[in-house]
Design a protein around this motif. Structure first.
Motif, PDB file in Angstrom:
ATOM      1  N   ILE A  52       2.762  -1.530   0.802  1.00  5.86           N
ATOM      2  CA  ILE A  52       4.268  -1.360   0.626  1.00  5.86           C
ATOM      3  C   ILE A  52       4.931  -1.129   1.994  1.00  5.86           C
ATOM      4  O   ILE A  52       6.300  -1.186   1.930  1.00  5.86           O
ATOM      5  CB  ILE A  52       4.293  -0.361  -0.551  1.00  5.86           C
ATOM      6  CG1 ILE A  52       4.200   1.036  -0.154  1.00  5.86           C
ATOM      7  CG2 ILE A  52       3.917  -0.782  -1.835  1.00  5.86           C
ATOM      8  CD1 ILE A  52       4.658   2.124  -1.191  1.00  5.86           C
ATOM      9  N   ASN A  53       4.260  -0.443   2.954  1.00 12.00           N
ATOM     10  CA  ASN A  53       4.767  -0.238   4.095  1.00 12.00           C
ATOM     11  C   ASN A  53       4.549  -1.163   5.252  1.00 12.00           C
ATOM     12  O   ASN A  53       4.955  -1.162   6.392  1.00 12.00           O
ATOM     13  CB  ASN A  53       4.378   1.023   4.743  1.00 12.00           C
ATOM     14  CG  ASN A  53       4.954   2.173   4.019  1.00 12.00           C
ATOM     15  OD1 ASN A  53       6.019   2.495   4.070  1.00 12.00           O
ATOM     16  ND2 ASN A  53       3.988   3.081   3.641  1.00 12.00           N
TER      17      ASN A  53
ATOM     18  N   LEU B 175      -2.462   0.954  -1.237  1.00 13.45           N
ATOM     19  CA  LEU B 175      -0.953   0.783  -2.025  1.00 13.45           C
ATOM     20  C   LEU B 175       0.054   1.024  -0.980  1.00 13.45           C
ATOM     21  O   LEU B 175       0.798   0.524  -0.666  1.00 13.45           O
ATOM     22  CB  LEU B 175      -0.501   1.677  -3.186  1.00 13.45           C
ATOM     23  CG  LEU B 175       0.621   1.259  -3.898  1.00 13.45           C
ATOM     24  CD1 LEU B 175       0.996  -0.219  -4.172  1.00 13.45           C
ATOM     25  CD2 LEU B 175       0.667   2.094  -5.130  1.00 13.45           C
ATOM     26  N   LEU B 176      -0.132   2.330  -0.209  1.00 15.86           N
ATOM     27  CA  LEU B 176       0.821   2.881   0.627  1.00 15.86           C
ATOM     28  C   LEU B 176       0.742   1.856   1.968  1.00 15.86           C
ATOM     29  O   LEU B 176       1.712   1.501   2.572  1.00 15.86           O
ATOM     30  CB  LEU B 176       0.556   4.136   1.397  1.00 15.86           C
ATOM     31  CG  LEU B 176       0.881   5.433   0.144  1.00 15.86           C
ATOM     32  CD1 LEU B 176       0.557   6.698   0.736  1.00 15.86           C
ATOM     33  CD2 LEU B 176       2.243   5.330  -0.117  1.00 15.86           C
ATOM     34  N   LYS B 177      -0.420   1.609   2.338  1.00 15.09           N
ATOM     35  CA  LYS B 177      -0.374   0.294   3.372  1.00 15.09           C
ATOM     36  C   LYS B 177       0.201  -0.818   3.001  1.00 15.09           C
ATOM     37  O   LYS B 177       1.200  -1.378   3.990  1.00 15.09           O
ATOM     38  CB  LYS B 177      -1.821   0.080   3.624  1.00 15.09           C
ATOM     39  CG  LYS B 177      -1.969  -0.659   4.880  1.00 15.09           C
ATOM     40  CD  LYS B 177      -3.665  -0.900   5.094  1.00 15.09           C
ATOM     41  CE  LYS B 177      -3.882  -2.014   6.205  1.00 15.09           C
ATOM     42  NZ  LYS B 177      -5.486  -2.236   6.304  1.00 15.09           N
TER      43      LYS B 177
ATOM     44  N   VAL C 269      -4.474   4.708  -3.463  1.00 16.38           N
ATOM     45  CA  VAL C 269      -3.327   5.329  -2.895  1.00 16.38           C
ATOM     46  C   VAL C 269      -3.171   4.694  -1.467  1.00 16.38           C
ATOM     47  O   VAL C 269      -1.938   4.355  -1.045  1.00 16.38           O
ATOM     48  CB  VAL C 269      -2.968   6.757  -3.070  1.00 16.38           C
ATOM     49  CG1 VAL C 269      -1.964   7.265  -2.514  1.00 16.38           C
ATOM     50  CG2 VAL C 269      -3.080   6.895  -4.612  1.00 16.38           C
ATOM     51  N   PHE C 270      -3.993   5.075  -0.605  1.00 20.14           N
ATOM     52  CA  PHE C 270      -4.106   4.564   0.885  1.00 20.14           C
ATOM     53  C   PHE C 270      -3.739   3.067   0.910  1.00 20.14           C
ATOM     54  O   PHE C 270      -2.863   2.657   1.641  1.00 20.14           O
ATOM     55  CB  PHE C 270      -5.488   4.868   1.501  1.00 20.14           C
ATOM     56  CG  PHE C 270      -5.387   4.682   3.002  1.00 20.14           C
ATOM     57  CD1 PHE C 270      -4.661   5.370   3.693  1.00 20.14           C
ATOM     58  CD2 PHE C 270      -5.887   3.586   3.397  1.00 20.14           C
ATOM     59  CE1 PHE C 270      -4.584   5.183   5.179  1.00 20.14           C
ATOM     60  CE2 PHE C 270      -5.900   3.268   4.838  1.00 20.14           C
ATOM     61  CZ  PHE C 270      -5.207   3.816   5.568  1.00 20.14           C
TER      62      PHE C 270
END
Length: 107
Positions: free
Chosen positions: A93-94, A89-91, A86-87
């Motif tokens: 997509i941001n 993926l968030l990194k 999750v970390f």
């Protein structure tokens, strides 16, 4: 002399940079050389600008998938693996580069 696969990787990375920088429509990647050498070389690898963009996106996705696989192999603990995924993926997509190329892809 650069090997064919390495050339292809350079083309894909450069294409992603160009698409991020100016978008899809404003640039005709396959017509950038007055002599036609670049155009002919690119047509040996890609039949269209659309194919070039698609292959560049797929290559990036495969590279990210490999990174995630390696990241998940660092721990056998499921909650830790989920947190890392999750970390990551968030990194991704941001990331401004991801946002720019997604704008190009959906336009």
């Amino acid at each position: 002399r650069i090997k064919s696969q390495t050339r292809r990787e350079v083309i894909l990375a450069t294409a992603l940079d160009l698409f991020r920088e100016v978008g899809f429509e404003p640039i005709d990647v396959l017509d950038r050389s007055p002599s036609g050498r670049v155009k002919n070389y690119l047509y040996n690898h890609f039949s269209s600008k659309e194919e070039l963009l698609l292959e560049a996106l797929l290559t990036s996705a495969r590279e990210y998938a490999q990174e995630v696989r390696q990241l998940l192999q660092e721990s056998d603990d499921l909650p830790t693996q989920l947190h890392r995924f999750v970390f990551s993926l968030l990194k991704l997509i941001n990331d401004p580069a991801t946002i720019e190329i997604m704008r190009v892809a959906v336009s």
